[in-house]
Write a protein that holds these residues in place. Structure first.
Motif, PDB file in Angstrom:
ATOM      1  N   GLU A 194       0.828  -1.205   0.000  1.00 54.75           N
ATOM      2  CA  GLU A 194       0.000   0.000   0.000  1.00 54.75           C
ATOM      3  C   GLU A 194       0.866   1.260   0.000  1.00 54.75           C
ATOM      4  OE1 GLU A 194      -3.164   0.236  -0.367  1.00 54.75           O
ATOM      5  OE2 GLU A 194      -3.673  -1.880  -0.265  1.00 54.75           O
ATOM      6  N   LEU A 195       1.949   1.242   0.746  1.00 52.97           N
ATOM      7  CA  LEU A 195       2.867   2.392   0.771  1.00 52.97           C
ATOM      8  C   LEU A 195       3.555   2.572  -0.577  1.00 52.97           C
ATOM      9  CD1 LEU A 195       4.492   1.994   4.312  1.00 52.97           C
ATOM     10  CD2 LEU A 195       2.880   3.756   3.580  1.00 52.97           C
ATOM     11  N   ALA A 196       3.892   1.451  -1.234  1.00 51.48           N
ATOM     12  CA  ALA A 196       4.522   1.526  -2.561  1.00 51.48           C
ATOM     13  C   ALA A 196       3.557   2.131  -3.581  1.00 51.48           C
ATOM     14  CB  ALA A 196       4.973   0.135  -3.008  1.00 51.48           C
ATOM     15  N   LEU A 197       2.274   1.769  -3.481  1.00 54.09           N
ATOM     16  CA  LEU A 197       1.269   2.366  -4.367  1.00 54.09           C
ATOM     17  C   LEU A 197       1.117   3.858  -4.089  1.00 54.09           C
ATOM     18  CD1 LEU A 197      -1.628  -0.286  -4.423  1.00 54.09           C
ATOM     19  CD2 LEU A 197       0.108   0.136  -6.177  1.00 54.09           C
ATOM     20  N   LEU A 198       1.142   4.216  -2.819  1.00 52.74           N
ATOM     21  CA  LEU A 198       1.025   5.630  -2.446  1.00 52.74           C
ATOM     22  C   LEU A 198       2.181   6.439  -3.015  1.00 52.74           C
ATOM     23  CD1 LEU A 198      -0.340   7.897  -0.850  1.00 52.74           C
ATOM     24  CD2 LEU A 198       0.972   7.172   1.161  1.00 52.74           C
ATOM     25  N   PHE A 211      -9.050   5.188  -6.092  1.00 52.57           N
ATOM     26  CA  PHE A 211      -8.673   3.780  -6.055  1.00 52.57           C
ATOM     27  C   PHE A 211      -7.565   3.549  -7.074  1.00 52.57           C
ATOM     28  CE2 PHE A 211     -13.080   3.439  -4.433  1.00 52.57           C
ATOM     29  CZ  PHE A 211     -12.789   2.804  -3.239  1.00 52.57           C
ATOM     30  N   PHE A 212      -6.586   2.769  -6.667  1.00 49.12           N
ATOM     31  CA  PHE A 212      -5.403   2.659  -7.519  1.00 49.12           C
ATOM     32  C   PHE A 212      -4.736   1.313  -7.303  1.00 49.12           C
ATOM     33  CE2 PHE A 212      -0.797   3.371  -8.203  1.00 49.12           C
ATOM     34  CZ  PHE A 212      -0.819   3.832  -9.503  1.00 49.12           C
ATOM     35  N   THR A 213      -4.484   0.613  -8.389  1.00 51.43           N
ATOM     36  CA  THR A 213      -3.652  -0.571  -8.370  1.00 51.43           C
ATOM     37  C   THR A 213      -2.958  -0.651  -9.719  1.00 51.43           C
ATOM     38  OG1 THR A 213      -3.571  -2.952  -7.893  1.00 51.43           O
ATOM     39  CG2 THR A 213      -5.414  -2.160  -9.220  1.00 51.43           C
TER      40      THR A 213
END
Length: 413
Positions: A194-198, A211-213
């Motif tokens: 989750e931190l890497a996506l942020l 929303f993000f992936t």
């Protein structure tokens, strides 16, 4: 305990489903979005307008300059006083200044062109940062899924032993402890993902509430894998080198401009005034037309110093460009060698992973049959888990290195 395990499994299934249901961004989409919203590129775009304005100023300097003039004056003498005033129009125009105008306009065009490469450099910085963040996020995601897999397999093994009535009190404690440890590790890996996506969202300036992936990077082969092909492509693709090449040309123009100050300068001057003089009350229209020729004589020392300084700057810019190309060459050599090294290490790790997976499967069967100890099972499980996580890290390090090669050679990521 069964209720707790069921709740954990449900939470993991919901999490995996959530990841699958969200709109997945590709690496290309993330980079395109980030390049458009780069703060530095935006600042450079605004700054570029000043270079266009500078060129207009240079063009204006060589156009005829018209001025409306009002020049009242008062002079007192021992005998009387003299009041003079004039109202009119004057014009000044540079007719000849060597080749200064041509060189200054060409230099202005070069500065405008160079500014576009400054924007590209800023966008490339974002592209490179997004590449590293994207592959790091993919690595964190797959490590999370590896952790989930080990957690689920442990639950399955515990259930099978329980069905066979082979689960002693010590075995229950063993599995409870192991599952608790797995659960904490899965939660930690999920948080890292989750931190890497942020981090990606912040790099590309995407709304944090969205929303993000991200999508997996499909298998690919770098466009250029030989140095003799890759390096020339890297020279053409690097906006910083293109910018410095223009800077060398600008330095050449600066030498020509400095030398132009040694040439005679010819300008036209004209004026038309309505003059009024007191106390003689003389008034009327006065006209003046003339040429002004300025030839440098006693100020050659300063102008020669400017020429010398321009030559020094040219040598500096030329040396900097040559050193930049040498640095890029060394970078390409390192990237190519590091890619081959990572490919070899990754393949070796996959072989080791296969072996430890077979060993874990055998120990699991032996444990179910009562022919092995929990200590032997735990050793083989930890070894296999470590290799599985390390294989994920090496996989995405290899992908990153291959994408890095494409980035430097100008291939669209």
């Amino acid at each position: 305990m069964k209720k707790q395990i069921a709740l954990i499994c449900l939470a993991l299934l919901c999490l995996v489903s959530k990841l699958a249901a969200q709109k997945a961004w590709t690496l290309k989409e993330c980079i395109a979005y980030g390049r458009k919203r780069s703060f530095k590129a935006e600042e450079n775009t605004i700054l570029n307008a000043t270079y266009t304005a500078d060129k207009k100023n240079i063009e204006a300097l060589y156009l005829p300059q018209f001025n409306a003039v009002l020049n009242p004056s008062y002079t007192k003498t021992p005998v009387n006083y003299l009041l003079q005033s004039g109202l009119g129009l004057e014009v000044n125009a540079i007719l000849y200044s060597g080749s200064r105008k041509k060189h200054e306009l060409q230099k202005a065009d070069m500065i405008v062109a160079q500014s576009e490469y400054n924007i590209a450099t800023a966008q490339n910085d974002i592209e490179l940062q997004v590449l590293y963040a994207y592959t790091d996020a993919l690595s964190k995601k797959e490590q999370f899924l590896v952790g989930v897999g080990f957690y689920q397999n442990t639950i399955k093994l515990r259930h099978q032993l329980s069905e066979k009535k082979a689960l002693t009190a010590a075995a229950k404690t063993f599995f409870d402890t192991l599952l608790e440890q797995d659960r904490h590790e899965v939660e930690s890996l999920n948080l890292q993902y989750e931190l890497a996506l942020l981090k990606i969202k912040q790099l590309i300036n995407l709304d944090n509430s969205s929303f993000f992936t991200i999508e997996e990077i499909p298998p690919f082969t770098p466009a250029f894998t030989e140095l003799k092909e890759a390096f020339p492509k890297a020279i053409l693709a690097d906006p910083a080198i293109s910018s410095n090449q223009i800077q060398v040309s600008i330095a050449t123009k600066n030498i020509a401009i400095a030398k132009s100050f040694l040439s005679p300068a010819i300008s036209f001057q004209g004026s038309s005034f309505y003059a009024f003089n007191e106390p003689n009350n003389l008034s009327g229209v006065q006209h003046y037309l003339g040429l002004r020729v300025a030839i440098p004589i006693l100020n050659l020392k300063g102008q020669n110093a400017n020429i010398e300084r321009a030559i020094i700057d040219f040598n500096y810019q030329k040396t900097q460009l040559e050193n930049q190309k040498k640095t890029l060459f060394n970078t390409m050599v390192f990237i190519l060698k590091e890619l081959k090294n990572k490919e070899i290490v990754y393949q070796n790790m996959l072989i080791a992973l296969d072996k430890t997976t077979l060993l874990l499967n055998e120990n699991t069967k032996d444990l179910e049959a009562g022919n092995s100890t929990y200590e032997a099972y735990l050793i083989s499980r930890n070894w296999n888990r470590q290799n599985a996580l390390q294989a994920v890290v090496l996989k995405y390090e290899t992908i990153t290195q291959a994408k890095l090669l494409d980035f430097y050679t100008g291939t669209t990521l």
